[in-house]
Design an enzyme around this catalytic site. Structure first.
Site, short mmCIF file in Angstrom:
data_model
loop_
_atom_site.label_atom_id
_atom_site.label_comp_id
_atom_site.label_asym_id
_atom_site.label_seq_id
_atom_site.Cartn_x
_atom_site.Cartn_y
_atom_site.Cartn_z
CE LYS A 94 -3.13 -0.44 10.83
NZ LYS A 94 -1.99 -0.85 11.61
CE LYS B 206 -1.10 1.78 4.14
NZ LYS B 206 -0.27 1.96 5.27
CE LYS C 180 3.42 -5.94 6.12
NZ LYS C 180 4.08 -5.85 7.40
P1 AMP Z 1 4.55 -1.80 7.68
O1 AMP Z 1 4.45 -3.04 6.88
O2 AMP Z 1 3.24 -1.09 7.80
O3 AMP Z 1 5.27 -1.99 8.96
O4 AMP Z 1 5.45 -0.81 6.82
C1 AMP Z 1 6.84 -0.95 6.73
C2 AMP Z 1 7.42 0.14 5.88
O5 AMP Z 1 6.93 0.02 4.53
C3 AMP Z 1 7.05 1.55 6.34
O6 AMP Z 1 8.16 2.40 6.16
C4 AMP Z 1 5.93 1.95 5.42
O7 AMP Z 1 5.85 3.35 5.24
C5 AMP Z 1 6.35 1.26 4.13
N1 AMP Z 1 5.17 0.97 3.28
C6 AMP Z 1 4.14 0.15 3.60
N2 AMP Z 1 3.24 0.13 2.59
C7 AMP Z 1 3.72 0.97 1.62
C8 AMP Z 1 3.24 1.36 0.33
N3 AMP Z 1 2.10 0.88 -0.18
N4 AMP Z 1 3.99 2.24 -0.37
C9 AMP Z 1 5.17 2.71 0.12
N5 AMP Z 1 5.66 2.37 1.32
C10 AMP Z 1 4.96 1.51 2.07
#
Ligand code: AMP
Ligand code: TRP
Length: 334
Positions: A114, A198, A201
């Protein structure tokens, strides 16, 4: 000692949820409701580790709550709330800041990714973010944590912190060591533009992801434009894996259609990716668009969303306070 299964997970309210969040986390959250007590948290304190425009943050907290419900979480079955409404998260995070080691945090790859080369300008909050995540989980003595593969290292740190606390304060079984629950087949949904990154957002191009709120037309356009391969679909997995974008598309296809990836490759080998893309867009439209429409609908009823968060916070607060009392005692705080 028999420990009852307790599930905890969190999602940051930092804008649009996407297909990666859905397949990596939300779908699993919904499934787990059937078999366990579950606590699902909109982790707003994690979101502010990078600057969030206050009005947008408020809206994103509500939208993430709406996304939870639209994906199938039931506030009657699971506790749904936002992190900042239960002050125990911040309090335990402080105690765990004193248990966790700088050397451990220095190994966290997500922080390094990051901040890149601009480490000096990153917030202190971003650096100690994994300690707050450990606090989220341990505050409820959660035993299982459904997350995507990108959170595996943070989960391991939570286990190390729990172990060290139990050892330092001479209470071997006090915190259970939380188990990650990572989807087997599709633990990491990749960007549609670059199969080595990956889906996220924060990626600049909206063409890199399918948002839960995308319209059918947007989904069609994005899948049509998605990178694949100029050669036809190969007849074996190891050749497919060498083409990360193509592999990602078929992996998503397999997950949404519930057709095992090997079987899918067998059926599709020799075809052009353009043929698969039409079916993939249709699958996405039938499974994602209803969720997006429900999010839009729920966002029209702020009172309802605020009520869910308030009820959830009250339930979470009771559990948190009960555990915190014991934690303070263990540490020797009066
Ligand atoms: P976040 O939006 O970073 O808070 O992620 C929320 C959840 O979504 C967490 O469990 C992440 O591991 C999962 N997640 C986020 N991006 C991905 C992705 N590209 N593939 C699989 N899981 C994801
Ligand atoms: N760090 C997680 C992410 O970015 C979100 C999160 C915060 C979380 N606290 C948590 C996930 C506790 C699981 C358990 O995806």
């Amino acid at each position: 000692m028999i420990i009852k299964k307790l599930v905890f997970s969190g999602v940051q309210p930092s804008g649009n949820l996407h297909l990666g969040n859905y397949l990596g986390a939300l779908k699993n959250f919904v499934e787990l409701q059937k078999s366990a007590d579950c606590i699902y948290c909109v982790v707003d304190l994690h979101a502010i580790t990078t600057f969030q425009e206050p009005k947008k943050l408020r809206n994103n907290i509500l939208e993430t709550t709406a996304s939870f419900i639209a994906a199938g979480l039931d506030p009657k079955k699971s506790i749904i709330f936002n992190q900042s409404a239960v002050s125990g998260h911040a309090e335990l995070a402080w105690i765990l800041n004193c248990v966790s080691r700088i050397g451990w945090l220095n190994r966290m790859t997500q922080f390094k990714d990051k901040v890149g080369s601009d480490k000096e300008k990153a917030s202190v909050g971003l650096y100690i973010y994994p300690n707050l995540m450990a606090a989220d989980i341990l505050l409820y003595k959660a035993t299982h944590v459904p997350v995507g593969a990108d959170q595996k290292q943070h989960l391991e740190l939570s286990r190390d912190i729990a172990l060290k606390f139990n050892k330092d304060f001479n209470c071997p079984d006090f915190f259970p060591l939380p188990e990650p629950l990572i989807p087997k087949n599709i633990s990491r949904v990749m960007s549609l533009r670059d199969g080595t990154k990956k889906m996220s957002k924060s990626e600049e191009s909206d063409y890199s992801r399918i948002n839960l709120k995308d319209s059918a037309d947007e989904i069609k356009k994005k899948i049509k434009k998605a990178k694949s391969d100029s050669a036809p679909i190969p007849d074996n997995l190891s050749s497919l894996e060498k083409k990360p974008e193509a592999f990602n598309l078929l992996n998503i296809f397999s997950e949404l259609s519930s057709i095992n990836l090997d079987k899918l490759i067998n059926e599709m080998s020799g075809k052009e990716y353009s043929a698969v893309k039409n079916d993939l867009a249709d699958l996405l439209i039938s499974q994602i668009c209803p969720v997006g429409k429900e999010i839009e609908k729920l966002m029209g009823d702020e009172t309802y969303l605020l009520k869910i968060l308030k009820n959830g916070a009250e339930k979470a607060q009771l559990k948190a306070e009960e555990n915190l009392k014991k934690i303070r005692e263990k540490v020797g705080l009066i």
